[in-house]
Design an enzyme around this catalytic site. Structure first.
Site, mmCIF file in Angstrom:
data_model
loop_
_atom_site.group_PDB
_atom_site.id
_atom_site.type_symbol
_atom_site.label_atom_id
_atom_site.label_comp_id
_atom_site.label_asym_id
_atom_site.label_seq_id
_atom_site.Cartn_x
_atom_site.Cartn_y
_atom_site.Cartn_z
ATOM 1 N N LYS A 11 65.899 46.156 36.276
ATOM 2 C CA LYS A 11 65.178 46.200 35.041
ATOM 3 C C LYS A 11 65.221 44.263 34.621
ATOM 4 C CE LYS A 11 68.686 45.345 32.158
ATOM 5 N NZ LYS A 11 69.189 43.913 31.423
ATOM 6 N N PRO A 105 71.117 42.252 43.006
ATOM 7 C CA PRO A 105 72.208 41.379 42.862
ATOM 8 C C PRO A 105 73.139 41.903 41.847
ATOM 9 C CG PRO A 105 70.402 40.075 42.794
ATOM 10 C CD PRO A 105 70.047 41.330 42.948
ATOM 11 N N VAL A 106 74.640 41.948 41.974
ATOM 12 C CA VAL A 106 75.611 42.463 41.125
ATOM 13 C C VAL A 106 75.801 41.486 40.106
ATOM 14 C CG1 VAL A 106 77.969 43.239 41.412
ATOM 15 C CG2 VAL A 106 76.367 43.786 43.029
ATOM 16 N N ALA A 108 74.330 40.704 37.355
ATOM 17 C CA ALA A 108 73.335 39.702 37.343
ATOM 18 C C ALA A 108 72.199 39.926 36.269
ATOM 19 C CB ALA A 108 72.690 39.745 38.739
ATOM 20 N N LEU A 110 70.481 42.548 35.646
ATOM 21 C CA LEU A 110 69.386 43.341 36.107
ATOM 22 C C LEU A 110 69.727 44.701 36.222
ATOM 23 C CD1 LEU A 110 68.668 41.233 39.199
ATOM 24 C CD2 LEU A 110 67.203 41.437 37.313
ATOM 25 N N ASP A 147 72.682 50.301 29.194
ATOM 26 C CA ASP A 147 71.680 50.183 30.271
ATOM 27 C C ASP A 147 71.330 51.447 30.838
ATOM 28 O OD1 ASP A 147 70.717 47.690 29.416
ATOM 29 O OD2 ASP A 147 71.753 46.806 30.913
HETATM 30 C C1 LIG Z 1 72.555 42.866 28.000
HETATM 31 C C2 LIG Z 1 71.978 44.046 28.550
HETATM 32 O O1 LIG Z 1 72.007 44.215 29.797
HETATM 33 C C3 LIG Z 1 70.548 44.086 28.145
HETATM 34 O O2 LIG Z 1 69.625 45.149 28.641
HETATM 35 C C4 LIG Z 1 72.753 45.242 28.072
HETATM 36 O O3 LIG Z 1 72.851 45.253 26.494
HETATM 37 C C5 LIG Z 1 74.052 45.588 28.720
HETATM 38 O O4 LIG Z 1 74.285 46.831 28.902
HETATM 39 P P1 LIG Z 1 75.579 47.173 30.089
HETATM 40 O O5 LIG Z 1 75.878 46.291 30.903
HETATM 41 O O6 LIG Z 1 75.225 48.818 30.371
HETATM 42 O O7 LIG Z 1 76.614 47.286 28.777
HETATM 43 P P2 LIG Z 1 78.054 48.096 28.659
HETATM 44 O O8 LIG Z 1 78.577 48.318 30.132
HETATM 45 O O9 LIG Z 1 77.508 49.296 28.109
HETATM 46 O O10 LIG Z 1 79.049 47.301 28.125
HETATM 47 C C6 LIG Z 1 79.666 46.124 28.444
HETATM 48 C C7 LIG Z 1 80.049 45.428 27.226
HETATM 49 O O11 LIG Z 1 78.997 44.710 26.596
HETATM 50 C C8 LIG Z 1 79.167 44.554 25.301
HETATM 51 N N1 LIG Z 1 78.017 45.307 24.552
HETATM 52 C C9 LIG Z 1 77.167 46.044 25.396
HETATM 53 C C10 LIG Z 1 76.055 46.495 24.674
HETATM 54 C C11 LIG Z 1 75.605 46.274 23.338
HETATM 55 N N2 LIG Z 1 74.662 46.838 22.773
HETATM 56 N N3 LIG Z 1 76.570 45.601 22.672
HETATM 57 C C12 LIG Z 1 77.704 44.856 23.338
HETATM 58 O O12 LIG Z 1 78.377 44.175 22.748
HETATM 59 C C13 LIG Z 1 80.387 45.546 24.827
HETATM 60 O O13 LIG Z 1 81.551 44.361 24.782
HETATM 61 C C14 LIG Z 1 80.558 46.219 25.980
HETATM 62 O O14 LIG Z 1 81.993 46.638 26.459
HETATM 63 N N1 LIG Z 2 77.309 50.580 41.842
HETATM 64 C C1 LIG Z 2 77.276 49.302 41.392
HETATM 65 N N2 LIG Z 2 76.678 48.347 41.816
HETATM 66 C C2 LIG Z 2 76.963 47.166 41.198
HETATM 67 N N3 LIG Z 2 77.956 46.705 40.296
HETATM 68 C C3 LIG Z 2 78.676 47.787 39.926
HETATM 69 C C4 LIG Z 2 78.517 49.205 40.577
HETATM 70 N N4 LIG Z 2 79.518 49.901 39.858
HETATM 71 C C5 LIG Z 2 80.392 49.138 39.211
HETATM 72 N N5 LIG Z 2 79.966 47.838 39.412
HETATM 73 C C6 LIG Z 2 80.554 46.782 38.553
HETATM 74 O O1 LIG Z 2 79.616 46.589 37.413
HETATM 75 C C7 LIG Z 2 79.718 45.251 37.044
HETATM 76 C C8 LIG Z 2 78.371 44.842 36.491
HETATM 77 O O2 LIG Z 2 77.286 45.058 37.639
HETATM 78 P P1 LIG Z 2 75.904 45.328 37.284
HETATM 79 O O3 LIG Z 2 75.063 44.794 38.540
HETATM 80 O O4 LIG Z 2 75.612 46.610 36.696
HETATM 81 O O5 LIG Z 2 75.524 44.132 36.173
HETATM 82 P P2 LIG Z 2 74.378 43.677 35.396
HETATM 83 O O6 LIG Z 2 73.274 43.782 36.523
HETATM 84 O O7 LIG Z 2 74.622 42.434 34.659
HETATM 85 O O8 LIG Z 2 74.367 44.955 34.622
HETATM 86 P P3 LIG Z 2 73.699 45.025 32.896
HETATM 87 O O9 LIG Z 2 72.199 44.370 33.137
HETATM 88 O O10 LIG Z 2 73.442 46.407 32.804
HETATM 89 O O11 LIG Z 2 74.429 44.083 32.145
HETATM 90 C C9 LIG Z 2 80.096 44.329 38.385
HETATM 91 O O12 LIG Z 2 81.374 43.618 37.978
HETATM 92 C C10 LIG Z 2 80.529 45.546 39.371
HETATM 93 O O13 LIG Z 2 81.919 45.270 39.961
#
Ligand SMILES: C[C@](O)(CO)[C@H](O)COP(=O)(O)OP(=O)(O)OC[C@H]1O[C@@H](n2ccc(N)nc2=O)[C@H](O)[C@@H]1O
Ligand SMILES: Nc1ncnc2c1ncn2[C@@H]1O[C@H](COP(=O)(O)OP(=O)(O)OP(=O)(O)O)[C@@H](O)[C@H]1O
Length: 315
Positions: A11, A105-106, A108, A110, A147
């Site tokens: 996304k 990408p991890v 990131a 996304l 997310d």
């Molecule tokens: C930045 C976005 O990716 C935008 O789509 C999301 O809001 C983040 O979603 P996500 O990675 O699924 O986040 P979560 O795994 O639920 O939360 C990770 C950490 O981000 C912070 N967090 C997340 C969502 C939110 N609405 N407020 C927050 O402050 C919290 O400290 C939480 O411990």
């Molecule tokens: N199946 C998975 N794929 C990728 N990362 C994972 C997975 N499971 C756990 N993680 C952990 O989750 C953390 C965040 O990875 P992810 O790729 O979901 O981040 P993100 O793209 O920033 O997500 P968001 O946009 O929801 O914040 C990483 O530190 C990774 O080690």
């Protein structure tokens, strides 16, 4: 043995506004999220253990990224554990094997990991004939992360292997306005464009960015109501939608990570309709009308050393 492969899409955030932080440390958000065609493949296989004790189910996770955890820390594992705890007591004994082909990408911005969690919930719903509604699937996803519900409604649009009732549910959407913690979803029409996503060689912690944003000045915020209306009215063509393509988290990430600011400037110089950071970063996306322009920009970014991909938004 049963088997299913689920597409787990990336996304981007077309807009992102942040409000107050609640007692659990989560911020109120108001954002518009758009699913991309770019995806991981999450394959699930259930191998029965004849004669084993009912409800005795093991989990294994494999991925093509050596640095990703394959235990409880992986969101796909946690999703499987949640489903087994909730529904597995009467299932035959066996092992659920999860094999993730990662392209996204991890860490990131996304929602790559979030998507993998949602894919396991959807996949197990099909494999074990649970007949969950998309609303029930989203409630389970909410327990895994902010997310994850969006990933679930997006996947419902892009996976033909899902039951018709899930695919045709009114919540199934590739674009939504998300409020609350990001889990209250209102389906929208979305944009139909070619996209380049690119990131520098660094990861950004979502929690760090949300902590940091509380102390940032926020000069400009998106008008999400106006953006949602414009998307619904399909006024993408005249460019006005881009007025509200604003991600307030840029105020933290671009200052804390100058390499992300530099990447955004480079992408802006490639004349896209718009360039913006996705989520908490460090990925920046650029919107192009023509796929050839997206592909050309992607090639240049790769030559400059960035991890870059071209793709499309999903309808
Ligand atoms: C930045 C976005 O990716 C935008 O789509 C999301 O809001 C983040 O979603 P996500 O990675 O699924 O986040 P979560 O795994 O639920 O939360 C990770 C950490 O981000 C912070 N967090 C997340 C969502 C939110 N609405 N407020 C927050 O402050 C919290 O400290 C939480 O411990
Ligand atoms: N199946 C998975 N794929 C990728 N990362 C994972 C997975 N499971 C756990 N993680 C952990 O989750 C953390 C965040 O990875 P992810 O790729 O979901 O981040 P993100 O793209 O920033 O997500 P968001 O946009 O929801 O914040 C990483 O530190 C990774 O080690």
């Amino acid at each position: 043995m049963k088997e299913i492969t689920v597409r787990s899409f990336a996304k981007i955030n077309l807009s992102l506004d942040v409000g107050a932080c609640d007692a659990q440390g989560y911020h109120e958000v108001d954002m518009i999220m758009q699913q991309l065609a770019f995806h991981d493949d999450v394959q699930l296989r259930f191998v029965r253990f004849p004669g084993g004790k009912k409800g005795d189910i093991g989990i294994s996770v494999r991925t093509n990224r050596y640095y990703l955890p394959t235990d409880r820390r992986n969101l796909a594992w946690r999703a499987a554990e949640l489903m087994i705890d909730r529904y597995g007591s009467s299932w035959e004994s066996g092992r659920l094997e999860i094999n993730i082909l990662k392209r996204i990408p991890v860490a990131a911005g996304l929602a790559g990991g979030s998507g993998n969690g949602a894919a396991v919930i959807h996949g197990m719903n099909v494999m074990f004939g649970l007949k969950l509604t998309l609303g029930e699937i989203c409630s389970l996803c909410e327990e895994l992360g902010s997310d994850v519900p969006f990933s679930a409604v997006g996947q419902a649009r892009g996976n033909k292997v899902f039951p018709t009732a899930v695919r045709r549910d009114s919540m199934a959407a590739s674009c939504v306005r998300a409020t609350g913690r990001g889990t209250v979803l209102e389906p929208l029409r979305g944009i139909d464009r070619s996209i380049v996503i690119a990131k520098p060689a660094l990861s950004v912690s979502t929690a760090e960015v949300y902590r940091g944003i509380d102390n940032c000045d926020i000069p400009e915020r998106p008008d999400n109501r106006r953006l949602a209306r414009r998307l619904e009215e399909n006024v993408v063509g005249d460019g006005r939608v881009y007025e509200d393509f604003i991600n307030v988290l840029e105020n933290y990430t671009l200052a804390a990570y100058p390499k992300v600011a530099e990447l955004k400037e480079r992408m802006e110089r490639m004349h896209p309709e718009k360039a913006l950071m996705s989520g908490s970063g460090p990925t920046v996306f650029a919107v192009f009308r023509r796929m050839e322009d997206a592909q050309k920009s992607c090639r240049i970014l790769r030559k400059q050393g960035y991890e870059a991909y071209w793709t499309r938004t999903m309808k």
